[in-house]
Design a protein around this motif. Structure first.
Motif, short mmCIF file in Angstrom:
data_model
loop_
_atom_site.label_atom_id
_atom_site.label_comp_id
_atom_site.label_asym_id
_atom_site.label_seq_id
_atom_site.Cartn_x
_atom_site.Cartn_y
_atom_site.Cartn_z
N ALA A 7 0.81 -1.22 0.00
CA ALA A 7 0.00 0.00 0.00
C ALA A 7 0.84 1.26 0.00
N THR A 8 2.10 1.17 0.47
CA THR A 8 2.94 2.36 0.55
C THR A 8 3.81 2.56 -0.68
N ASP A 9 3.69 1.68 -1.68
CA ASP A 9 4.52 1.81 -2.87
C ASP A 9 4.16 3.06 -3.65
N ASP A 10 5.17 3.75 -4.13
CA ASP A 10 4.95 4.79 -5.12
C ASP A 10 5.08 4.14 -6.49
N THR A 11 4.23 4.53 -7.40
CA THR A 11 4.21 3.88 -8.70
C THR A 11 5.33 4.33 -9.59
N LEU A 12 5.63 5.63 -9.64
CA LEU A 12 6.65 6.14 -10.54
C LEU A 12 7.83 6.68 -9.75
N PRO A 13 9.02 6.64 -10.33
CA PRO A 13 10.20 7.15 -9.62
C PRO A 13 10.14 8.65 -9.47
N GLY A 14 10.55 9.11 -8.32
CA GLY A 14 10.64 10.54 -8.09
C GLY A 14 12.09 10.95 -7.99
N LYS A 15 12.41 11.85 -7.06
CA LYS A 15 13.80 12.28 -6.92
C LYS A 15 14.63 11.17 -6.30
N PRO A 73 12.63 14.92 -13.07
CA PRO A 73 11.63 15.19 -14.10
C PRO A 73 10.32 14.48 -13.85
N VAL A 74 10.32 13.41 -13.07
CA VAL A 74 9.07 12.71 -12.75
C VAL A 74 8.75 12.97 -11.30
N PRO A 75 7.63 13.60 -10.98
CA PRO A 75 7.36 13.97 -9.59
C PRO A 75 7.15 12.75 -8.72
N ALA A 76 7.70 12.86 -7.48
CA ALA A 76 7.50 11.79 -6.51
C ALA A 76 6.11 11.87 -5.93
N GLN A 77 5.66 10.74 -5.35
CA GLN A 77 4.36 10.72 -4.73
C GLN A 77 4.55 10.62 -3.23
N ARG A 78 3.67 10.02 -2.51
CA ARG A 78 3.69 10.04 -1.06
C ARG A 78 4.73 9.06 -0.52
N GLU A 90 12.86 1.64 -10.92
CA GLU A 90 13.15 2.17 -12.26
C GLU A 90 14.60 1.92 -12.64
N ARG A 91 15.54 2.07 -11.70
CA ARG A 91 16.95 1.82 -11.98
C ARG A 91 17.22 0.35 -12.27
N VAL A 92 16.54 -0.54 -11.53
CA VAL A 92 16.70 -1.98 -11.77
C VAL A 92 16.24 -2.33 -13.18
N VAL A 93 15.07 -1.81 -13.57
CA VAL A 93 14.58 -2.08 -14.93
C VAL A 93 15.55 -1.53 -15.97
N ARG A 94 16.03 -0.30 -15.76
CA ARG A 94 16.94 0.32 -16.72
C ARG A 94 18.21 -0.52 -16.87
N ALA A 167 5.01 4.89 -18.60
CA ALA A 167 5.85 6.00 -18.17
C ALA A 167 7.18 5.50 -17.60
N LEU A 168 7.15 4.41 -16.84
CA LEU A 168 8.39 3.88 -16.28
C LEU A 168 9.31 3.36 -17.38
N LEU A 169 8.75 2.65 -18.38
CA LEU A 169 9.57 2.14 -19.48
C LEU A 169 10.17 3.29 -20.27
N THR A 170 9.39 4.35 -20.44
CA THR A 170 9.92 5.52 -21.14
C THR A 170 11.08 6.12 -20.37
N ALA A 171 10.93 6.24 -19.04
CA ALA A 171 12.00 6.78 -18.21
C ALA A 171 13.22 5.87 -18.22
N ALA A 172 13.01 4.56 -18.44
CA ALA A 172 14.13 3.61 -18.48
C ALA A 172 14.79 3.56 -19.84
N GLY A 173 14.28 4.34 -20.81
CA GLY A 173 14.93 4.42 -22.10
C GLY A 173 14.42 3.46 -23.15
N VAL A 174 13.24 2.83 -22.95
CA VAL A 174 12.67 1.90 -23.94
C VAL A 174 12.15 2.71 -25.11
N ARG A 175 12.50 2.29 -26.34
CA ARG A 175 12.12 3.04 -27.53
C ARG A 175 10.64 2.90 -27.87
N ASP A 176 10.07 1.71 -27.62
CA ASP A 176 8.66 1.48 -27.96
C ASP A 176 7.93 0.93 -26.74
#
Length: 658
Positions: A7-15, A73-78, A90-94, A167-176
């Motif tokens: 429940a405490t996970d943030d979905t997208l990477p922030g700072k 560039p991607v705002p953090a959440q709670r 996000e770094r692990v995926v990248r 959005a996460l794949l885009t931040a990780a550099g995936v072209r498609d």
């Protein structure tokens, strides 16, 4: 299995978090991150390297600074811990995607030259093998790219929404990222609600692993020669680099080294499938899938590795043979080990991948090239999976018998025998390997035709005896017999060729089997479809349709005419043939054929016969006749051209076999 998401996970990477926040997130979610990395990494690494690399990717993801970034560039959440985990995810995926051959990030290029930790020497690590569903999903994941695998893990295991994954794949550099997401959604939909449970199984858990040793027999020798080899390699590399046109970055292709995504898993000897010794006695599927691994070298990892390596990429010296319609490509998944032992002066390994049996043989003396033979065995059953050839030699053929074979003897189809005539005993070793069985002569005089008479254990079927014969393939052909139709009785089905009428029929048709050698025949049936009274003499003749079914599907037929003979083994006369046909099978239950026959008076006749549903036979051309009969006999010139057609009970027309 419950989803990994909290429940405490943030979905997208922030700072970027500081080290303290990152360490807390890493300790809490380490298994999640390692599984995510393992699923994303390319399968070409092999399971052992994927396990180690997944742990290495996660362990190197910690930020170096004690303080985090001021902005992103991607705002953090709670939540501080959730934000740290989202950034690390996000770094692990990248970093895992950077291992799949795309342009490397600066971080990945630097990490490439750092010591690869963790490192394991002398052991191989791999997750526990799952069942058929996990294997099917694993094969499906092999067929897609790393971005799609990452998207599937994020969707299913992390519980992220499609927009968040994109959005996460885009931040990780995936072209498609959209294409990767579509592929992931397709994979998830194909398995309904079971995808989460399958991805959460031990098959895809790099934190719960099994261990196997590397080649213990060669390790000491390798240490002894390591110093000398290093000097030789250094000198060779310096010479090659100095040569014009050589690119030191281009890897050298070595015969016998398996490459590719699926091969890394399929050609690992530690992952060979092995059935339990009594699996065959308690299953509804009696085929190669329940054969136990037998032989005195099933525990020889070096032999098994060589066999798999040659199958994966045979060198130019390997002698390869395959029956018609059988592919020689490497297996798509770890095959099943059927046998590994020494037979006839060769070390033999028999493997089965669900569709084929592969036989690897190398001389025990070390002199001579290895051999690799293939045969199709899909949809095998209790009879067609009853034996496999393990060796051929001047003294005959040796077979490995199925574990359900309780009795094995040999007999000669061309010997004037009856079912009560004692058959010849056959020696069988404890591992199931028979003594040498004479092979039918491929040419010349057809003076004998040896067959195996096998009987299944009563644990699976009561007193079921059947005949198989060698036709030059790895798997012998199953011989059956369909008797003459009874008056008013329904159509008869093929039965085992062990009775008196069956043996009498095969005694006259066995020599015709020589034309089927090496063609991938699964089973051959003699169908006595009509009996005819001959003109002038009144003697009885029999029309037989011999049908050979191949493993790949198409069948071949020979219509044979058996007139009265002084010898019970006088060969029948082949009067018509056809290929790639359903005739004389349950999908082609009607047949019509004709031949010329000379009566004792010297008069020539046209004889024709049809199967049970033929109600009329018509002859046109050099002979004209139209009679409501199932067998026809009319005077005819010896050389005239005649066309035969039949009429079935339902009014359909039937052309004769030519």
């Amino acid at each position: 299995m419950p989803t990994h998401r909290r429940a405490t996970d943030d979905t997208l990477p922030g700072k970027r978090p500081g080290v303290d926040e990152a360490e807390a997130a890493l300790v809490e979610h380490y298994p999640r991150l390692v599984r995510l990395a393992y699923l994303t990494l390319p399968p070409s690494l092999g399971r052992h390297r994927r396990v180690l690399t997944a742990h290495a990717v996660v362990q190197r993801v910690l930020p170096r600074s004690r303080k985090g970034d001021a902005s992103s560039p991607v705002p953090a959440q709670r939540g501080t811990t959730g934000a740290a985990f989202a950034w690390m995810r996000e770094r692990v995926v990248r970093d895992a995607l950077d291992r799949d051959g795309r342009p490397r990030s600066r971080r990945a290029l630097v990490a490439r030259w750092l010591p690869q930790l963790p490192a394991v020497v002398g052991l191989r690590l791999f997750p526990r093998a799952g069942g058929g569903d996990e294997l099917a999903l694993d094969q499906a994941l092999f067929a897609v790219g790393s971005p799609a695998r990452a998207a599937l893990a994020l969707l299913v295991l992390e519980g992220m929404a499609a927009a968040e994954v994109r959005a996460l794949l885009t931040a990780a550099g995936v072209r498609d990222p959209a294409g990767a997401l579509r592929t992931a959604e397709r994979l998830a939909s194909e398995r309904g609600g079971r995808t989460e449970a399958l991805l959460g199984a031990p098959e895809f858990d790099p934190c719960t692993v099994q261990t196997r040793p590397t080649d213990l027999l060669r390790r000491r020798h390798r240490r002894r020669v390591a110093g000398a080899a290093t000097v030789v390699v250094a000198l060779a590399c310096s010479v090659l680099i100095a040569m014009p046109g050589h690119d030191a970055r281009e890897p050298t292709a070595v015969a016998g080294r398996a490459d590719g995504a699926a091969l890394a898993r399929a050609l690992d000897p530690a992952l060979l499938e092995r059935a339990s010794g009594d699996a065959w006695s308690d299953t509804s599927r009696v085929d190669f899938s329940v054969w136990p691994a037998r032989g005195d070298r099933t525990g020889d990892p070096a032999l098994l590795e060589r066999a798999l390596r040659v199958w994966g990429k045979p060198g130019p010296a390997v002698r390869i043979s395959a029956t018609t319609g059988t592919g020689t490509v490497p297996p798509a998944a770890p095959p099943r080990l059927l046998y590994a032992g020494e037979v006839g002066g060769a070390a033999v390994v028999l493997l089965h991948d669900g569709q084929r049996v592969a036989r690897y043989a190398e001389p025990v003396s070390g002199d001579g090239a290895p051999a690799l033979d293939f045969a199709r065995t899909d949809d095998a059953d209790v009879t067609t999976a009853a034996a496999v050839v393990v060796s051929r030699g001047p003294d005959g053929v040796r077979y490995l018998l199925a574990p359900w074979i309780a009795e094995s003897t040999t007999r000669d189809l061309l010997a004037p025998e009856t079912p009560d005539t004692p058959a010849d005993d056959l020696d069988v070793s404890q591992d199931g390997v028979t003594g040498p069985v004479p092979s039918p002569s491929p040419g010349g005089d057809c003076s004998s035709w040896p067959v195996l008479r096998l009987r299944s254990s009563e644990k699976i079927v009561e007193r079921h005896a059947f005949l198989v014969t060698d036709l030059g393939d790895l798997s012998p052909a199953h011989l059956t017999y369909t008797p003459l139709p009874g008056t008013g009785a329904p159509a008869r089905q093929p039965r085992e060729a062990t009775g008196g009428a069956a043996l009498a029929s095969w005694a006259r048709t066995a020599c015709s089997l020589r034309s089927l050698r090496g063609s991938g025949v699964r089973a051959v049936n003699n169908w006595a479809f009509a009996e005819q009274k001959l003109p002038e003499t009144g003697a009885r003749s029999t029309w037989v349709c011999t049908r050979a079914d191949s493993w790949r599907g198409p069948g071949r037929i020979m219509v044979q005419f058996q007139q009265p003979a002084s010898s019970p083994v006088e060969p029948s006369t082949v009067v018509a043939q056809d290929r790639d046909t359903a005739s004389c099978s349950r999908f082609g239950q009607h047949v019509l054929a004709g031949t010329r026959w000379k009566a004792p008076s010297g008069t020539w006749f046209l004889l024709a016969a049809g199967s049970r549903d033929v109600t009329r036979i018509t002859a046109t051309g050099g002979v004209r006749a139209d009679e409501p009969v199932r067998t026809l006999a009319v005077r005819a010139p010896r050389e005239s051209s005649v066309d035969l057609t039949g009429r079935l009970a339902d009014g359909q027309e039937l052309r004769s076999v030519r």
